[in-house]
Scaffold this active site. Structure first.
Site, PDB file in Angstrom:
ATOM      1  CG  ASP A 262     -33.192  -9.471  -3.572  1.00  0.00           C
ATOM      2  OD1 ASP A 262     -32.938 -10.021  -4.643  1.00  0.00           O
ATOM      3  OD2 ASP A 262     -32.414  -8.632  -3.061  1.00  0.00           O
TER       4      ASP A 262
ATOM      5  CE  LYS B 138     -35.084  -7.538  -6.280  1.00  0.00           C
ATOM      6  NZ  LYS B 138     -34.522  -8.777  -6.828  1.00  0.00           N
TER       7      LYS B 138
HETATM    8  P1  NDP Z   1     -29.815 -13.265   1.919  1.00  0.00           P
HETATM    9  O1  NDP Z   1     -30.399 -12.169   2.696  1.00  0.00           O
HETATM   10  O2  NDP Z   1     -30.279 -14.652   2.136  1.00  0.00           O
HETATM   11  O3  NDP Z   1     -28.223 -13.273   2.093  1.00  0.00           O
HETATM   12  C1  NDP Z   1     -27.475 -12.150   1.769  1.00  0.00           C
HETATM   13  C2  NDP Z   1     -26.010 -12.442   2.067  1.00  0.00           C
HETATM   14  O4  NDP Z   1     -25.221 -11.406   1.499  1.00  0.00           O
HETATM   15  C3  NDP Z   1     -25.715 -12.432   3.547  1.00  0.00           C
HETATM   16  O5  NDP Z   1     -24.639 -13.286   3.807  1.00  0.00           O
HETATM   17  C4  NDP Z   1     -25.341 -10.980   3.793  1.00  0.00           C
HETATM   18  O6  NDP Z   1     -24.518 -10.763   4.926  1.00  0.00           O
HETATM   19  C5  NDP Z   1     -24.587 -10.660   2.532  1.00  0.00           C
HETATM   20  N1  NDP Z   1     -24.710  -9.222   2.253  1.00  0.00           N
HETATM   21  C6  NDP Z   1     -25.846  -8.523   2.081  1.00  0.00           C
HETATM   22  N2  NDP Z   1     -25.578  -7.220   1.895  1.00  0.00           N
HETATM   23  C7  NDP Z   1     -24.250  -7.107   1.949  1.00  0.00           C
HETATM   24  C8  NDP Z   1     -23.367  -6.023   1.834  1.00  0.00           C
HETATM   25  N3  NDP Z   1     -23.807  -4.780   1.623  1.00  0.00           N
HETATM   26  N4  NDP Z   1     -22.032  -6.283   1.929  1.00  0.00           N
HETATM   27  C9  NDP Z   1     -21.581  -7.541   2.157  1.00  0.00           C
HETATM   28  N5  NDP Z   1     -22.373  -8.614   2.286  1.00  0.00           N
HETATM   29  C10 NDP Z   1     -23.684  -8.392   2.182  1.00  0.00           C
HETATM   30  O7  NDP Z   1     -30.005 -12.842   0.388  1.00  0.00           O
HETATM   31  P2  NDP Z   1     -29.946 -13.750  -0.928  1.00  0.00           P
HETATM   32  O8  NDP Z   1     -28.972 -14.844  -0.750  1.00  0.00           O
HETATM   33  O9  NDP Z   1     -31.331 -14.075  -1.317  1.00  0.00           O
HETATM   34  O10 NDP Z   1     -29.399 -12.704  -1.999  1.00  0.00           O
HETATM   35  C11 NDP Z   1     -28.022 -12.562  -2.297  1.00  0.00           C
HETATM   36  C12 NDP Z   1     -27.856 -11.922  -3.660  1.00  0.00           C
HETATM   37  O11 NDP Z   1     -28.472 -12.744  -4.658  1.00  0.00           O
HETATM   38  C13 NDP Z   1     -28.498 -10.541  -3.840  1.00  0.00           C
HETATM   39  O12 NDP Z   1     -27.713  -9.777  -4.732  1.00  0.00           O
HETATM   40  C14 NDP Z   1     -29.833 -10.857  -4.499  1.00  0.00           C
HETATM   41  O13 NDP Z   1     -30.339  -9.758  -5.207  1.00  0.00           O
HETATM   42  C15 NDP Z   1     -29.407 -11.977  -5.421  1.00  0.00           C
HETATM   43  N6  NDP Z   1     -30.463 -12.868  -5.898  1.00  0.00           N
HETATM   44  C16 NDP Z   1     -31.296 -13.510  -5.032  1.00  0.00           C
HETATM   45  C17 NDP Z   1     -32.260 -14.365  -5.503  1.00  0.00           C
HETATM   46  C18 NDP Z   1     -33.131 -15.155  -4.603  1.00  0.00           C
HETATM   47  O14 NDP Z   1     -33.910 -15.954  -5.110  1.00  0.00           O
HETATM   48  N7  NDP Z   1     -33.065 -15.009  -3.297  1.00  0.00           N
HETATM   49  C19 NDP Z   1     -32.450 -14.570  -6.948  1.00  0.00           C
HETATM   50  C20 NDP Z   1     -31.468 -13.904  -7.776  1.00  0.00           C
HETATM   51  C21 NDP Z   1     -30.534 -13.081  -7.248  1.00  0.00           C
HETATM   52  P3  NDP Z   1     -25.136 -10.089   6.243  1.00  0.00           P
HETATM   53  O15 NDP Z   1     -25.889 -11.190   6.906  1.00  0.00           O
HETATM   54  O16 NDP Z   1     -23.960  -9.618   7.002  1.00  0.00           O
HETATM   55  O17 NDP Z   1     -26.016  -8.969   5.785  1.00  0.00           O
HETATM   56  O1  2IT Z   2     -33.257 -11.138  -8.172  1.00  0.00           O
HETATM   57  C1  2IT Z   2     -34.080 -12.052  -8.322  1.00  0.00           C
HETATM   58  O2  2IT Z   2     -34.216 -12.621  -9.405  1.00  0.00           O
HETATM   59  C2  2IT Z   2     -34.863 -12.474  -7.161  1.00  0.00           C
HETATM   60  N1  2IT Z   2     -34.668 -11.948  -6.071  1.00  0.00           N
HETATM   61  C3  2IT Z   2     -35.931 -13.520  -7.316  1.00  0.00           C
HETATM   62  C4  2IT Z   2     -37.200 -12.900  -7.826  1.00  0.00           C
HETATM   63  C5  2IT Z   2     -38.392 -13.816  -7.885  1.00  0.00           C
HETATM   64  O3  2IT Z   2     -39.461 -13.280  -8.228  1.00  0.00           O
HETATM   65  O4  2IT Z   2     -38.298 -15.008  -7.613  1.00  0.00           O
END
Ligand code: NDP
Ligand code: 2IT
Length: 457
Positions: free
Chosen positions: A176, A136
């Site tokens: 992420d 990461k």
């Molecule tokens: P994005 O940046 O696309 O979206 C993040 C969302 O979460 C936004 O709505 C953001 O709001 C909100 N957010 C972020 N930080 C905070 C905080 N501290 N408190 C409240 N709301 C918050 O990210 P993703 O959708 O990609 O990721 C979301 C989650 O999913 C994370 O935990 C990530 O690690 C996990 N994840 C992502 C994967 C991926 O493929 N993208 C895979 C597996 C897990 P704001 O705009 O106000 O910051």
């Molecule tokens: O938390 C996660 O699994 C991710 N942000 C996706 C990682 C990836 O390599 O696709």
């Protein structure tokens, strides 16, 4: 009885000894310690019962990253000012494949958060059945309010150092929080320029330059597929259920899309400023508005109520007090605490499928498990994202593109296989499926076996 009591004493003392070591070595890293503790709670009893793993210091090796990279990221903003951010890449484990995991750009990013994410990633990637190690990275850079050109300059500077350490057979980053298609594009462009080679060094790429269909959707879709799998164990389905989703980014958007397609009613979305509640449900048209708002306009979720005045906005609050059947936290770590867990339970919520990484505090997890509801930890339920990254890597290596249906079928199969692994190691005598235990042990076994075979390296 006496033997059992003695065994449990030994397990407890091994656990305390191990956690003391982790706490002493990583004193200012609460999120990392939290993630390790959750794994140690379930894996240490398993190790003590399984001679091949006992005494080999496997968990002690697993909590020590193979390598940590920290570097300066200087860049110039639109006003001509020099800004210095900090960049990181945690290369946690390469036991079963190249390091693999996302990059997070968010002002809260620090070593503790990235180490917790990298540690979780090792188990998650093992669960996908694909050959990917765990890593990461990211930066304390805040993309909010930055111009496109500022984002590009930052990404180029970040890659100006990271390119030395990654490669399609070494370490393959992805997105992420704060890193989506736009950022992956700028990062990939710089890598290609510096290395003079076109390889699948990053995943989440655009479709015309090596990306995979379904990768943007995969985490959210997978989280819903996993919820379906859990409901099936009770002879139930997601159809007609009321669903709470937090976040409004990549994972939240596609969790909302798939849940709605399968007949559920999603009533909340949020961002770090507050949440919206739409009693009538966030249907496909409303979600299209949200996607444009968040992905193109990069605006706040509260704009939703100006477009749909029947909905309500709650500033500074999280959605967990709304009555529901299913909750899918899709924003960030520790976004459901003990009080909110109790509220969810007392309101009748009986399924939690985590789209985010470690969104429930340990107290919340224990409350869900004590109530014996269907609770899936992120490392199982959100593994669809990285799994589809693995499928993107395969397509890059083969130099072909699979059709949408083919990738979706593979994603469904992987989520179903992860569910089976959780049952294999997590089903208790009374029939309750402990998905935390199941996911941790299944992931551990795969990585531990590889480590045993490869010697002390
Ligand atoms: P994005 O940046 O696309 O979206 C993040 C969302 O979460 C936004 O709505 C953001 O709001 C909100 N957010 C972020 N930080 C905070 C905080 N501290 N408190 C409240 N709301 C918050 O990210 P993703 O959708 O990609 O990721 C979301 C989650 O999913 C994370 O935990 C990530 O690690 C996990 N994840 C992502 C994967 C991926 O493929 N993208 C895979 C597996 C897990 P704001 O705009 O106000 O910051
Ligand atoms: O938390 C996660 O699994 C991710 N942000 C996706 C990682 C990836 O390599 O696709």
């Amino acid at each position: 009885m006496e033997l059992e009591a003695k065994e449990s004493e030994i397990t407890k003392s091994e656990f305390v000894k191990f956690m003391d070591l982790v706490k002493n070595r990583n004193p200012h890293e609460p999120e990392f310690i939290q993630a390790v503790e959750e794994v140690a709670e379930t894996v240490i009893p398993f190790i003590l019962k399984n001679k091949i793993y006992n005494g080999k210091q496997i968990l002690t090796r697993m909590v020590e990253p193979e390598r940590i990279l920290m570097f300066r990221v200087p860049w110039i903003n639109d006003a001509g000012k020099i800004i210095v951010n900090r960049g990181y890449r945690i290369e946690m484990s390469s036991a079963i494949g190249p390091y693999k995991g996302g990059l997070r750009f968010h002002p809260t990013v620090n070593l503790s958060i990235l180490k917790f994410l990298a540690f979780e990633q090792v188990f998650k990637n093992a669960l996908t059945t694909l050959p990917m190690g765990g890593g990461k990275g990211g930066s304390d850079f805040n993309p909010k309010g930055k111009s496109d050109v500022e984002i590009m300059r930052f990404c180029q500077s970040f890659m100006g150092e990271l390119f030395r350490h990654i490669g399609h057979n070494t370490d393959v980053p992805a997105g992420d929080i704060g890193v989506g298609g736009r950022e992956i594009g700028y990062l990939f462009g710089m890598y290609k320029k510096l290395r003079n080679e076109f390889t699948g060094v990053l995943t989440g790429k655009g479709l015309s330059w090596g990306g995979s269909l379904i990768r943007p959707e995969a985490t959210g879709y997978g989280t819903v597929y996993f919820a379906q799998g859990m409901l099936e164990t009770k002879g139930d389905t997601i159809k007609g259920k009321t669903v709470l989703i937090s976040g409004s980014g990549n994972v939240a958007q596609y969790a909302c899309e798939k849940a709605t397609q399968l007949g559920a009613k999603v009533v909340t979305l949020s961002d770090s400023s507050g949440y919206i509640y739409d009693e009538e449900g966030i249907d496909a048209d409303k979600l299209a508005f949200v996607m444009d708002l968040k992905n193109n306009k990069r605006d706040r979720i509260k704009e939703y109520i100006h477009k749909y005045p029947k909905a309500k906005y709650f500033e500074g609050e999280r959605p967990w007090g709304v009555v529901c059947d299913i909750a899918m936290p899709c924003a960030t770590q520790n976004e459901i605490d003990q009080e909110e867990a109790s509220l969810l339970l007392s309101n009748g919520c009986f399924v939690i499928s985590e789209g985010a990484n470690m969104p429930s505090t340990p107290e919340a997890v224990h409350a869900f498990q004590a109530a014996k509801i269907l609770y899936a930890p992120g490392k199982a339920s959100n593994a669809g994202g990285v799994a589809t990254s693995g499928l993107e890597m395969s397509q890059n290596s083969l130099r072909i593109n699979w059709a949408r249906e083919e990738v979706d079928q593979r994603l469904k199969k992987i989520m179903s296989d992860i569910h089976d692994s959780c049952i294999k190691y997590g089903k208790r005598d009374d029939g309750y499926i402990d998905y935390v235990r199941g996911a941790n042990i299944a992931g551990f076994v795969k990585v531990a076996d590889a480590m045993l075979a490869q010697g002390v390296v």
